[in-house]
Structure formats: structure tokens, C-alpha cells
Scaffold this motif. Sequence first.
Motif, PDB file in Angstrom:
ATOM      1  N   SER A  45       1.535  -0.844   0.038  1.00 13.08           N
ATOM      2  CA  SER A  45      -0.100  -0.254  -0.164  1.00 13.08           C
ATOM      3  C   SER A  45       0.749   1.299   0.027  1.00 13.08           C
TER       4      SER A  45
ATOM      5  N   GLU B  21     -10.829  -4.187  -4.856  1.00 14.43           N
ATOM      6  CA  GLU B  21     -10.182  -4.958  -3.805  1.00 14.43           C
ATOM      7  C   GLU B  21      -9.322  -4.001  -3.456  1.00 14.43           C
TER       8      GLU B  21
ATOM      9  N   GLN C  61      -3.535  -5.102   0.371  1.00 20.19           N
ATOM     10  CA  GLN C  61      -3.598  -5.562   1.736  1.00 20.19           C
ATOM     11  C   GLN C  61      -1.940  -5.926   1.896  1.00 20.19           C
ATOM     12  N   ASP C  62      -1.580  -4.764   3.176  1.00 20.65           N
ATOM     13  CA  ASP C  62      -0.432  -5.427   4.184  1.00 20.65           C
ATOM     14  C   ASP C  62       0.112  -6.952   4.802  1.00 20.65           C
ATOM     15  N   SER C  63       0.638  -7.956   4.219  1.00 20.31           N
ATOM     16  CA  SER C  63       0.639  -8.769   5.222  1.00 20.31           C
ATOM     17  C   SER C  63       2.316  -8.500   4.810  1.00 20.31           C
TER      18      SER C  63
END
Length: 391
Positions: A308, A337, A340-342
Motif C-alpha cells: 500500500s 479490492e 493488503q499489507d501482510s
Amino acid sequence: MRERTSRKRRATGSAEGQKGRWAAGVPRAGAAMEDDAPVIYGLEFQIHIIDFDDENNIINKNVLLHQVGEIWHICTSPADKGVLATCYNKTSDSKVMTCAAVWRMPKELESGSHESPDDSSSNTQTLELLCHLDNTAHGNMACVMWEPMGDGKKIISLADNNILLWDLQESSATAVLSSSAALEGKGQLKFTSGRWSPHHSCTQIATANDTTVRGWDTRSMRQIYCIENAHGQLVRDLDFNPNKQYYLASCGDDCKVKFWDTRNVTEPVKTLEEHSHWVWNVRYNHSHDQLILTGSSDSRVILSNMVSISSEPFGHMVDDDELSDQEDQHQEEKIKEPLQDSVIATYEEHEDSVYAVEWSSADPWLFASLSYDGRLVINRVPRALKYHILL
């Protein structure tokens, strides 16, 4: 978990400018110093040059003697793969001083095509001293930083509360102090780490002292921003996003990694809280800046995907003409969608504090980590993530 900062030995590491190549500094195996051990004259401190052949999974090693003292920091020249700088302990008049010097490794080791000798301990070579960075009047050296995009002739060193800008002369035989600045304030303020920004024509650096992060203009040596209480405890390391100017990562003893926009430093842009002890290192991937490496005293290395706040927050751009109607609809749904940081992976091959993590400067999918016990671990970005980024 208690960090053993009183020990005499610490592993240090730095990425070399070749594929899968790293330099690591440790005392000679079998000569480790315990807390209550006497100082032994003749203890050999070494730099190990490690070449990794990723096609055949073979590691070749050569050993260089660093005879002047125990190494605490290594930094390699971005312009000359055979030149490096070290910060090391030197004992004089019963006092320990941390000094810095610039070295050249033997010519035959620069190509990276050498093979490891059968008995490296009996084939150790010596580094060639190019020059000292004289810090007699400025205090103990914390780290050195090469100008990222330069010709290898400019170095900044941090000594106690001083920023020192050096010009290396012809053949790096002498270092001339061209400008300096001092950190002013109450108490014994000392720098702990720093990073030279590759942006703004390499005219900015960031430094850490205690819990504060500061930005400096190298032309005027004046402060340009200040992040007070950037971390709840000591700030250990900094790194600039190589592809997105103004973005800076920091980590520290509060177990957190924070990402800052230096134009507005009131709050971090993002915060990671995945480690359970001090975070010693944070490193952006040089090519794909959503990939972040961190190493900690919890003995773990964590690979995160901070998409992001990356330079490509919407992923790989696809030409509309290349998409069929069905693919086009699927692509539009994907864009809608949320980003998503993960955490991509947690690596637990180390059994002791991880003091250094580095990406290979030639292969963006390869990285190394180094722990207190001298263990070097080489890993790859998971293949599924690699293809997802590329395709």
C-alpha cells in the motif's frame, strides 16, 4: 528475553555489489571472547568474503585479516566492488576507541569467480589499508555511509554527536574532512545509526540518536526535519525507499518498524509490530520496494509485503489491449479490492539475535541474514510471490 550487549563479540554484515555476495566480520573461530575472559594479544579478527552460486547452491568463502581490531560495522563502496570501510575497536592507553578506515581487498578476490580454498584458515589474506577517517577530535565512530550514487569519493561518518563529511582523494589514499555538523542539546547526545538518501541528488541523510530521527542537508549541514519520539525506545536502524522519495523506514527497541513520509512527520504512515524483541535492521528491496526485510533479537527474520505504500501500489500494470473481455472484468474486480499489507514469511533458522539483514544488490529475490553466533543464512523470496509480482 534479555539482550546480551555486554559481550565482546558481535557479527556484522554488508551486501557486496555482486550477485549473491556478502562480507561478514567476526573473530576467528575458536577464539571467541567470553564476558570475563582476558584480552588476548594476537586475536585474529576477520572478514569473510562469501560468494553464493545460486544455480548450484554452492557457497565459496575466503578470509581476510582485519588486524587493527574488532569490527562493529562494514560498509561497501557502491562505485568500487573491491573497496570497503569498517568501524572497529582500537585500544590505546587502556582506553577503547571506535575508529574507522577504508580498505581494499586483494585484486584476485574482486572478480567473485574465485573458489574457496581447501583450508581457508591457512590461506587468510590481509586487507590493504587505504586511509583512516581521523576521528581523534570527534569521538567514537558509530557508522559510515557512502554516497549512494557517487563515484565512491564521498563518505559520511557519525562520531558521537558529530556528522563528518569526507572527501577521498586520488586512489582513496587520504581522506579530507570537508564539512561537519554537531548534534546540539542537553545531555550526552550520540548518534546510533544513519542512512544516506539516494534521492534529491544525494543531498540528504537521516540519522538516529536515542528515540529521535533527524534529516540533514549535506550541502549546508543543517537539520531539515526532526521526528521526536519516533520510537518508544532506542532507534536502531534506518532505510530510505529506493524508488519513492520522502519515504523512510525506521526500527528500534520498542519492537516496531515504522514508515515515515518526511514531508509530514507528525505520524508514521504505517507501523509493523511483528517482532517480539529489539529490531536491529530494516531493509527495502532495491527493485521491488514493497518487499521489506527486518531482523531482530527475537532470532527471526521477517519478510513483509508493504504494497500500500510502495511505488506500485496497484501492482503490475497491464496493457488493456492484452486483456480479453473476461480478463478485463476480472482485472477491474481485482483493482477494486482493498490493498493488503501482510507478512509473507517468517524465517527461524537462527538460534541467536539477528544483527544484520541485506538484499543482494544484483539478484532482487536473494537475501542474507547474520546472527550473533556467526551464522549466515541465505534465503530466497518465495517463488509464488516472485511470480505474482512479475506477472
